[in-house]
Design an enzyme around this catalytic site. Sequence first.
Site, mmCIF file in Angstrom:
data_model
loop_
_atom_site.group_PDB
_atom_site.id
_atom_site.type_symbol
_atom_site.label_atom_id
_atom_site.label_comp_id
_atom_site.label_asym_id
_atom_site.label_seq_id
_atom_site.Cartn_x
_atom_site.Cartn_y
_atom_site.Cartn_z
ATOM 1 N N GLY A 37 33.422 37.675 40.356
ATOM 2 C CA GLY A 37 32.581 38.107 41.488
ATOM 3 C C GLY A 37 33.449 38.098 42.720
ATOM 4 O O GLY A 37 34.132 37.097 42.989
ATOM 5 N N LYS A 38 33.431 39.204 43.461
ATOM 6 C CA LYS A 38 34.372 39.292 44.588
ATOM 7 C C LYS A 38 34.197 38.154 45.595
ATOM 8 O O LYS A 38 35.170 37.569 46.065
ATOM 9 C CB LYS A 38 34.220 40.640 45.298
ATOM 10 C CG LYS A 38 34.675 41.776 44.413
ATOM 11 C CD LYS A 38 34.677 43.094 45.117
ATOM 12 C CE LYS A 38 34.787 44.233 44.122
ATOM 13 N NZ LYS A 38 35.972 44.189 43.249
ATOM 14 N N ASN A 41 35.324 34.853 43.978
ATOM 15 C CA ASN A 41 36.785 34.871 43.789
ATOM 16 C C ASN A 41 37.504 34.583 45.105
ATOM 17 O O ASN A 41 38.483 33.818 45.151
ATOM 18 C CB ASN A 41 37.256 36.247 43.299
ATOM 19 C CG ASN A 41 36.830 36.543 41.873
ATOM 20 O OD1 ASN A 41 36.385 35.649 41.163
ATOM 21 N ND2 ASN A 41 36.963 37.792 41.460
ATOM 22 N N ASN A 181 41.709 48.391 50.066
ATOM 23 C CA ASN A 181 42.912 48.906 49.421
ATOM 24 C C ASN A 181 43.061 50.360 49.873
ATOM 25 O O ASN A 181 42.182 50.896 50.571
ATOM 26 C CB ASN A 181 42.876 48.724 47.899
ATOM 27 C CG ASN A 181 41.751 49.487 47.226
ATOM 28 O OD1 ASN A 181 41.326 50.536 47.711
ATOM 29 N ND2 ASN A 181 41.255 48.971 46.117
ATOM 30 N N GLY A 218 48.554 47.368 46.205
ATOM 31 C CA GLY A 218 48.820 46.970 44.815
ATOM 32 C C GLY A 218 50.200 46.363 44.680
ATOM 33 O O GLY A 218 50.605 45.503 45.478
ATOM 34 N N GLY A 248 43.141 41.516 44.374
ATOM 35 C CA GLY A 248 42.773 41.809 45.768
ATOM 36 C C GLY A 248 42.029 40.629 46.390
ATOM 37 O O GLY A 248 42.225 40.296 47.563
ATOM 38 N N ASP A 249 41.180 39.979 45.588
ATOM 39 C CA ASP A 249 40.420 38.823 46.099
ATOM 40 C C ASP A 249 41.361 37.656 46.397
ATOM 41 O O ASP A 249 41.175 36.924 47.371
ATOM 42 C CB ASP A 249 39.376 38.378 45.062
ATOM 43 C CG ASP A 249 38.405 39.505 44.730
ATOM 44 O OD1 ASP A 249 38.129 40.327 45.619
ATOM 45 O OD2 ASP A 249 37.938 39.560 43.580
ATOM 46 N N ASN A 273 50.666 38.077 49.461
ATOM 47 C CA ASN A 273 51.348 38.875 48.429
ATOM 48 C C ASN A 273 51.817 37.974 47.289
ATOM 49 O O ASN A 273 51.690 38.313 46.110
ATOM 50 C CB ASN A 273 52.593 39.563 49.010
ATOM 51 C CG ASN A 273 52.271 40.899 49.670
ATOM 52 O OD1 ASN A 273 51.212 41.487 49.449
ATOM 53 N ND2 ASN A 273 53.190 41.380 50.490
HETATM 54 O O1 RIB Z 1 37.465 41.933 42.313
HETATM 55 C C1 RIB Z 1 37.316 41.529 40.990
HETATM 56 C C2 RIB Z 1 35.876 41.203 40.708
HETATM 57 O O2 RIB Z 1 35.110 42.376 40.838
HETATM 58 C C3 RIB Z 1 35.586 40.713 39.315
HETATM 59 O O3 RIB Z 1 35.743 39.330 39.184
HETATM 60 C C4 RIB Z 1 34.185 41.217 39.041
HETATM 61 O O4 RIB Z 1 33.234 40.226 38.967
HETATM 62 C C5 RIB Z 1 33.878 42.201 40.159
HETATM 63 O O5 RIB Z 1 33.021 41.692 41.067
#
Ligand code: RIB
Length: 304
Positions: A37-38, A41, A181, A218, A248-249, A273
């Site tokens: 989950g963003k 995370n 991004n 990236g 990214g998170d 990074n």
């Molecule tokens: O950014 C990655 C996340 O996007 C994943 O963990 C997934 O749950 C989605 O939310």
Amino acid sequence: MIIVVGSINMDVCLNVDKIPVPGETVMAEKVSKNCGGKGANQAVAAARLGADVIMLGCVGEDENGDSLLQSLEMSGVKTEYVMKVPVASSSAYICISKKGDNSIVVDSSANRFVTADYIEKNKFLFADAKYCILQMEIPVETIKCVIKLCRTYNVKIIFNPSPLSEFDIRLIQGVDYLIPNEIELSEIMGKKSDSLCDNDCIKFLKENEIGTLVVTLGSLGCKIFDNVNKTVFIKTKEREAVDTTGAGDTFLGAFVTAISERKPIEYAANFANIASGIEVMRPGAQRSMPTREEVEYEYNKNFN
Ligand code: RIB
């Protein structure tokens, strides 16, 4: 203190030879469940690096909900105000290719309960916060409510416009940090990603009164634009990626951690990074996020 308002998902990860195109069926080589989950995370990435983080979000009253809360807590995220709701926890279905890239479908379920009402009930938390991190896996009305509260309580907003559905440009106007991004940024700007140039980005930042724009690129690193015409490209080291889910998170959580410690922006970008570079070399989102020691060890190796 950093408040993260956002999604908490159980990721169902399917390792495939190649990500299927429309109409194609492929076989999974391995299936695993990982906490993701963003929102969650980004909270985990920051807390593991030493930031004081509180999470606002929802999980279901189910086994996944318990595991998701446990993963946040084990990383040091405060979860007292995460709400348990009488539906299933949200899930994300993720195809991961041999090269480590992915495609994701989210079933929002419990994330839909992250409402403006829920935020209003917990608004006192904003009085002690310095930074607030937002993404877009929760209802858009909630995002608007959080932005309003941040302005009232003078909390700096870090906005990660991902995923880009239901996007309204007014959401990002005046935010302190916008961290998309390059694909998200080009969609927001209505341009093709290969035609984005620095001048367009600076014009966009000024027109929308954004404090700092950090575009993640990236495996190339990131580019920083600020409102005094400074543009810096921060390269990153090439990595053998096994799973880029949550990269990214991780970048975002690490970047905000460094900024909240008043580190210079170039330091924050290099630190972020490195953190995301470590994350992509291990499978899963939260479980692969690095500790402070790991990131500092690499930072010192590369820059001191
Ligand atoms: O950014 C990655 C996340 O996007 C994943 O963990 C997934 O749950 C989605 O939310």
